[in-house]
Enzyme design. Structure first.
Site, PDB file in Angstrom:
ATOM      1  N   HIS A   1      38.862  84.695 108.304  1.00  0.00           N
ATOM      2  CA  HIS A   1      37.836  84.810 109.356  1.00  0.00           C
ATOM      3  C   HIS A   1      38.204  85.905 110.372  1.00  0.00           C
ATOM      4  CE1 HIS A   1      36.408  80.778 108.002  1.00  0.00           C
ATOM      5  NE2 HIS A   1      37.707  80.569 107.849  1.00  0.00           N
TER       6      HIS A   1
ATOM      7  N   SER B   1      35.735 114.102 117.878  1.00  0.00           N
ATOM      8  CA  SER B   1      34.348 113.982 118.303  1.00  0.00           C
ATOM      9  C   SER B   1      33.927 115.302 118.950  1.00  0.00           C
ATOM     10  CB  SER B   1      34.217 112.843 119.306  1.00  0.00           C
ATOM     11  OG  SER B   1      33.050 113.015 120.094  1.00  0.00           O
TER      12      SER B   1
ATOM     13  N   LYS C   1      38.818 111.556 121.260  1.00  0.00           N
ATOM     14  CA  LYS C   1      38.586 110.713 120.087  1.00  0.00           C
ATOM     15  C   LYS C   1      39.137 111.263 118.780  1.00  0.00           C
ATOM     16  CE  LYS C   1      35.330 107.922 119.622  1.00  0.00           C
ATOM     17  NZ  LYS C   1      33.970 107.756 119.104  1.00  0.00           N
TER      18      LYS C   1
ATOM     19  N   GLU D   1      34.839 105.677 107.070  1.00  0.00           N
ATOM     20  CA  GLU D   1      33.471 105.262 107.409  1.00  0.00           C
ATOM     21  C   GLU D   1      32.485 105.688 106.325  1.00  0.00           C
ATOM     22  OE1 GLU D   1      34.055 107.124 111.487  1.00  0.00           O
ATOM     23  OE2 GLU D   1      32.467 105.684 111.899  1.00  0.00           O
TER      24      GLU D   1
END
Ligand code: ARG
Length: 480
Positions: free
Chosen positions: A160, A281, A287, A294
C-alpha cells in the site's frame, strides 16, 4: 483527394491497380514496411510454382531473380514506389511485370493477397519478436547487474506504499526481472504459435492447381502449413497475442518507471537526481526531472490502446477475409516501435541509476518495520500468531499519534529483549530465509536462477534469430 492517375504502362498489370478512392483504400504507407517479408514469401511461392510444374521452372527462376532485383532496389532506395497502387503486393507485382514482361503475371498463380498478407505478417512478427526479445534481454541483464551491485543495500519493503518490512534493494530489483522474464516467455510462445504458413489458402478456399504448401512452410522456416484455408486467411490471433504481450510488457515497464519517478523525488530520495534521469526544467532552474522514466510510464497508453484497436477491428468479422483486416498493421507496427524504444531507453536508464545507500539504509532502519519480526519472535516462544500480533499492536498503540523511532524501538525490545541485534536492517533482511525471500541464502539461489534463465532465453532467441536470418538470406541469395 485522389492522386493523379499513373502514367500508362505498356505491360499488363493487375486489374486492381486503380480506383477512384485509392487514398482511402491504400495501405501502402503502412505495409511497405513489410516489403522484405513480402519478397521472401513471393520467392518461396515462385520456387514452389516451378517445382510443382505449375509454372515452367525456367520462368519460375526468372521470377525469383526479378524479385531479388526488386529487393535490391528497395534496399538501396531506388525502387519506384507508386502511391497510386494500393499496397506493397501490387507495387511488387507491377514492378516485376515491368522487369520481366508478361511472365511477371505468373507470380500470383494459385495465390491471393489474402493468404499473401497473412504470410507477410507472420514473417514480420517473427522478426519483430526476435528484435524485441534482444532488447528485453538487455534490460534484464541491466536489472540483474544492478541487483547484484545493490544486493546488500537495505531497503524498506512496501505494501500500500506504506513501509512494511525490512528488505533488500537487490531483491526488489530482481522482482522486476521476473516480470520481464514472463514477458519474454509470452513473446516466445506467441512466436511459436504463429509459426504456421497460411500460403496456399488462396483467397479463401485453396485452389484447383497442384500446389505444395508444405514446401513453402519449410522454406520459410515455419513449423508447418495451415489446416483450414478459411481459418488461414482470417486468423489474426498472432497479432492480438503480440499486442497483449506488448501491452502487459509496457505495463510492467511503466511500474518500474513509476518507481524511478517516486524514488527520485525529494520525498523518497532513494535515487540521486543525476542528469541521466532526464532533463532540467525550462522554467524552474532548480529542477531535475525524471523524463525518461515518465515517458516509459506514459507510452503505456499507446500499447494498451493498440491492443484495444485491433480487438475492436476483429470483433464480429464473418469468415473469411474482410477488408477490415487491413487495419491490423497500424496498431502492431506502432506498438512494436513504441515498446522497442521503451526497452532501449529503460535499459540505458537502469544502467545509470545511482542509489543513495545511506538514505535507503536509514529508511530501512525505521523500527516500525520490525514489528512483524517481533511478533514472529513471540510465536517462536510459543504464542499463537494472533496473540503475538495483538501484543505488538498493543505495545505500539493505536498508531494515530506518531511515536518517535526511539520509543518504537524501546517498546519492541521490551517485548522481545533477545532480538536487539536483529533489529538492524541488514540482519533483519538476512533473517528472511524463506524461499524467494531477501535473505542471503534464498537471494543467492535467486541470482543463480536468474543467470541460468538469461542463458536459456538467449539460446532460444538465437534460434529464432537464425530463422529470421535464413529468410533474409533467401531474399538476397544469388539464384542457383
Ligand atoms: N492490403 C490488404 C491487407 O492489408 C491486402 C489484402 C487485400 N485483399 C483484398 N482482397 N483486397 O489486408
Amino acid at each position: 483527394m485522389a492522386p493523379a492517375a499513373p502514367a500508362a504502362t505498356a505491360v499488363p498489370g493487375p486489374s486492381y491497380v486503380r480506383t477512384p478512392t485509392i487514398a482511402f483504400l491504400s495501405s501502402l504507407a503502412v505495409d511497405r514496411a513489410l516489403a522484405p517479408f513480402d519478397l521472401a514469401g513471393s520467392i518461396a511461392h515462385a520456387e514452389m510454382l516451378g517445382r510443382t510444374g505449375i509454372v515452367p521452372p525456367a520462368e519460375a527462376q526468372a521470377i525469383v531473380r526479378g524479385l531479388r532485383t526488386i529487393a535490391g532496389e528497395i534496399a538501396t532506395g531506388t525502387f519506384p514506389w507508386r502511391t497510386d497502387l494500393e499496397d506493397v503486393h501490387t507495387n511488387v507485382e507491377v514492378r516485376l511485370t515491368e522487369l520481366l514482361g508478361p511472365v511477371g503475371g505468373k507470380l500470383h498463380t494459385a495465390r491471393s493477397r489474402n493468404d499473401q498478407i497473412a504470410l507477410d505478417e507472420r514473417l514480420y512478427l517473427r522478426a519483430a519478436i526476435a528484435g524485441l526479445g534482444r532488447r528485453l534481454l538487455e534490460l534484464q541483464r541491466a536489472l540483474v547487474d544492478r541487483a547484484a551491485e545493490e544486493r546488500a543495500t537495505p531497503m524498506p519493503g512496501y505494501t500500500h506504499l506504506q513501509r512494511a518490512q525490512p528488505g533488500a534493494l537487490g531483491h526488489h530489483l530482481l522482482a522486476h526481472f521476473w516480470r520481464f522474464d514472463r514477458d519474454l516467455d509470452r513473446l516466445a510462445a506467441t512466436a511459436a504459435r504463429a509459426s504456421v504458413s497460411p500460403l496456399g489458402a488462396g483467397a479463401l478456399l485453396g485452389t484447383t492447381l497442384p500446389i505444395d504448401p508444405a514446401y513453402v512452410a519449410e522454406r520459410l522456416g515455419f513449423a508447418r502449413a495451415f489446416e483450414n484455408s478459411l481459418d488461414a486467411v482470417s486468423d489474426r490471433d498472432y497479432f492480438a497475442e503480440l499486442l497483449f504481450d506488448l501491452a502487459l510488457l509496457a505495463v510492467h515497464a511503466s511500474a518500474l518507471g513509476e518507481e524511478i519517478v517516486l524514488f527520485s523525488s525529494r520525498e523518497f530520495a532513494f535515487l540521486d537526481r543525476t542528469p541521466d534521469l532526464g532533463s532540467g526544467s525550462s522554467a524552474m532552474p532548480q529542477k531535475r526531472n525524471p523524463d525518461v522514466a515518465e515517458l516509459v510510464r506514459g507510452k503505456t497508453g499507446r500499447a494498451v490502446g493498440d491492443l484495444l484497436a485491433l480487438l475492436t477491428t476483429l470483433k464480429g468479422l464473418p469468415l473469411a477475409y474482410d477488408r477490415d483486416l487491413q487495419e491490423d498493421k497500424g496498431p502492431v507496427l506502432d506498438a512494436v516501435a513504441s515498446v522497442e524504444g521503451t526497452l532501449e531507453a529503460l535499459a540505458v536508464l537502469v544502467g545509470k541509476l545511482r542509489f543513495d545507500r545511506a538514505r535507503l539504509t536509514s529508511a530501512a532502519s525505521d523500527p516500525e518495520l520490525y514489528a512483524t519480526d517481533v511478533a514472529e519472535h513471540l510465536v517462536a516462544g510459543g504464542r499463537t500468531f494472533r496473540q503475538a500480533h495483538e501484543a505488538v499492536a498493543a505495545a505500539l498503540g493505536p498508531g494515530t499519534t506518531a511515536l518517535s523511532p526511539d520509543e518504537v524501538r524501546r517498546r519492541l525490545l521490551a517485548l522481545a529483549p533477545g532480538l536487539g541485534a536483529a533489529l538492524d536492517p541488514k540482519a533483519a533482511s538476512d533473517r528472511r530465509i524463506s524461499p524467494g525471500g531477501p535473505g542471503e541464502t534464498p537471494l543467492a539461489r535467486q541470482f543463480a536462477l536468474a543467470h541460468a534463465r538469461l542463458e536459456e532465453r538467449q539460446r532460444s532467441l538465437s534460434s529464432l534469430a537464425r530463422s529470421v536470418d535464413d529468410v533474409d538470406r533467401l531474399v538476397r541469395e544469388a539464384p542457383a
